[in-house]
Design a protein around this motif. Sequence first.
Motif, mmCIF file in Angstrom:
data_model
loop_
_atom_site.group_PDB
_atom_site.id
_atom_site.type_symbol
_atom_site.label_atom_id
_atom_site.label_comp_id
_atom_site.label_asym_id
_atom_site.label_seq_id
_atom_site.Cartn_x
_atom_site.Cartn_y
_atom_site.Cartn_z
ATOM 1 N N LYS A 178 24.805 16.185 33.587
ATOM 2 C CA LYS A 178 24.284 14.896 33.856
ATOM 3 C C LYS A 178 22.878 14.591 34.422
ATOM 4 C CE LYS A 178 28.940 12.741 33.730
ATOM 5 N NZ LYS A 178 30.020 12.049 34.451
ATOM 6 N N ALA A 179 21.928 13.876 33.860
ATOM 7 C CA ALA A 179 20.741 13.500 34.652
ATOM 8 C C ALA A 179 20.810 12.519 35.841
ATOM 9 C CB ALA A 179 19.738 13.118 33.476
ATOM 10 N N ASN A 180 21.591 12.705 36.898
ATOM 11 C CA ASN A 180 21.554 12.096 38.011
ATOM 12 C C ASN A 180 20.456 12.466 38.800
ATOM 13 O OD1 ASN A 180 22.412 14.229 39.335
ATOM 14 N ND2 ASN A 180 24.765 13.909 38.990
ATOM 15 N N LEU A 181 20.253 11.778 40.074
ATOM 16 C CA LEU A 181 18.883 11.842 40.614
ATOM 17 C C LEU A 181 18.912 13.381 41.445
ATOM 18 C CD1 LEU A 181 18.740 8.513 42.517
ATOM 19 C CD2 LEU A 181 17.464 9.292 40.350
ATOM 20 N N ILE A 182 19.849 13.910 41.808
ATOM 21 C CA ILE A 182 19.915 15.146 42.513
ATOM 22 C C ILE A 182 19.774 16.088 41.401
ATOM 23 C CG2 ILE A 182 22.451 15.231 42.322
ATOM 24 C CD1 ILE A 182 20.166 17.001 44.951
ATOM 25 N N ASP A 210 15.568 3.559 37.421
ATOM 26 C CA ASP A 210 16.081 2.847 35.977
ATOM 27 C C ASP A 210 15.013 3.535 34.826
ATOM 28 O OD1 ASP A 210 18.010 1.632 37.057
ATOM 29 O OD2 ASP A 210 17.073 0.008 37.776
ATOM 30 N N ASN A 211 13.961 4.134 35.196
ATOM 31 C CA ASN A 211 12.954 4.528 34.159
ATOM 32 C C ASN A 211 13.868 5.350 32.964
ATOM 33 O OD1 ASN A 211 10.790 5.973 32.774
ATOM 34 N ND2 ASN A 211 9.764 5.314 34.384
ATOM 35 N N PRO A 212 13.734 5.161 31.690
ATOM 36 C CA PRO A 212 14.302 5.531 30.829
ATOM 37 C C PRO A 212 13.998 7.396 30.520
ATOM 38 C CG PRO A 212 12.265 4.294 29.988
ATOM 39 C CD PRO A 212 12.678 3.891 31.406
ATOM 40 N N VAL A 213 12.632 7.539 31.113
ATOM 41 C CA VAL A 213 12.439 9.028 31.345
ATOM 42 C C VAL A 213 12.932 9.618 32.476
ATOM 43 C CG1 VAL A 213 10.453 10.689 31.211
ATOM 44 C CG2 VAL A 213 10.329 8.518 30.050
ATOM 45 N N PRO A 214 14.051 10.486 32.470
ATOM 46 C CA PRO A 214 14.741 10.998 33.627
ATOM 47 C C PRO A 214 13.731 11.584 34.512
ATOM 48 C CG PRO A 214 15.799 11.466 31.635
ATOM 49 C CD PRO A 214 14.588 10.997 31.025
ATOM 50 N N ASN A 215 12.648 12.303 33.976
ATOM 51 C CA ASN A 215 11.736 12.876 35.114
ATOM 52 C C ASN A 215 10.800 11.982 36.014
ATOM 53 O OD1 ASN A 215 11.099 15.805 36.047
ATOM 54 N ND2 ASN A 215 9.091 15.216 35.091
ATOM 55 N N ASP A 216 10.859 10.741 35.447
ATOM 56 C CA ASP A 216 10.094 9.648 36.288
ATOM 57 C C ASP A 216 11.030 8.856 37.430
ATOM 58 O OD1 ASP A 216 7.735 10.455 34.963
ATOM 59 O OD2 ASP A 216 7.607 9.069 33.620
ATOM 60 N N ARG A 217 12.082 9.023 37.490
ATOM 61 C CA ARG A 217 13.302 8.471 38.296
ATOM 62 C C ARG A 217 13.150 8.993 39.664
ATOM 63 N NH1 ARG A 217 18.323 8.962 34.106
ATOM 64 N NH2 ARG A 217 17.376 7.975 32.420
ATOM 65 N N VAL A 218 12.894 10.318 39.870
ATOM 66 C CA VAL A 218 12.813 10.928 41.141
ATOM 67 C C VAL A 218 11.699 12.012 41.080
ATOM 68 C CG1 VAL A 218 14.636 12.350 40.449
ATOM 69 C CG2 VAL A 218 14.435 11.855 42.737
ATOM 70 N N ARG A 219 11.366 12.459 42.489
ATOM 71 C CA ARG A 219 10.531 13.271 42.537
ATOM 72 C C ARG A 219 10.856 14.197 43.618
ATOM 73 N NH1 ARG A 219 7.232 16.149 39.338
ATOM 74 N NH2 ARG A 219 5.568 17.034 40.088
ATOM 75 N N ALA A 220 10.952 15.443 43.406
ATOM 76 C CA ALA A 220 11.275 16.606 44.593
ATOM 77 C C ALA A 220 10.315 16.340 45.505
ATOM 78 C CB ALA A 220 11.329 17.922 44.020
ATOM 79 N N GLN A 233 12.702 -1.624 44.790
ATOM 80 C CA GLN A 233 13.829 -2.310 44.681
ATOM 81 C C GLN A 233 15.116 -1.211 45.131
ATOM 82 O OE1 GLN A 233 14.379 -5.653 44.215
ATOM 83 N NE2 GLN A 233 11.970 -5.352 44.536
ATOM 84 N N LYS A 234 15.012 -0.103 44.672
ATOM 85 C CA LYS A 234 16.082 0.798 45.090
ATOM 86 C C LYS A 234 16.107 0.864 46.757
ATOM 87 C CE LYS A 234 19.513 3.797 43.998
ATOM 88 N NZ LYS A 234 20.499 3.214 43.277
#
Length: 264
Positions: A178-182, A210-220, A233-234
């Motif tokens: 699953k492509a969750n944030l962690i 909420d970005n449709p591209v998973p890699n753009d949702r979060v950054r290590a 917003q988050k």
Amino acid sequence: IEAHEAINAVARETLLVAKEISEAQGFALLHALVDSVYVWKDGASRHDYEELTRNIEERTRLPLAIEAIYRYVVFLPSKQHADVPVPNRFFAVNEQGELKVRGLESRRHDTAPMVVRMQHEALAILAEAHDYRSYCCKLKEAREVLNRYLSIVQDGSAAIKDLIISKRITRDPREYSKANLITIAAQQLYGSGVNLRPGQTVEYVITDADNPVPNDRVRAYALWEGWHGYDRQKYRAMLLEAFEPFEQATARQNGEPARTLFPL
């Protein structure tokens, strides 16, 4: 297994005895755990609590002590049933104004530092209250703290280090489906040559949940280097959610304050 079951059986029986003694002396049992009971009686003095402690100790043959006498305690409601308080999420203020907090975001290791700081500042204000009326007044002051943090997030001036979320991974990054944030953050690190093992902590910043591209949702965070901005917003939603328990203490049912705040 048998020893564990026996210990639990004795513990339950002992707790029931403590409950019966408390109620026989006019106390209401608010909350109980394996090592403590929270009781309340209108107008009770320290002497009354000491007498109750002695009586329970004599019957159960367990050494007891009064941890604190609280000005008030707020047992927060269940997320499924708003009128039912839960035992593992509460905050209380003792006679000296010291706080006891369980189950709030500020007690969790995976909460962004900014959210933790906001809760601590708000709680410090609420700890000055002595009853329901003064709590409502202090709540207005605490809202000013919340609004200040909301403004910082909204205008984009929040420091990135205050937005870092830290979580432990439970498996190899390649094993997540699953492509969750962690998961996304862990896979970013793995793709950059970082060898992660189960149990290690991954730090990340939410960039666009909420970005449709998973890699753009979060950054290590280790790969940040002035990358994109954060998801305003988050983080705003996180602040509001962390402040909600303080509002819930003043919820009203049938025109009366909810029985989550003792004493009223």
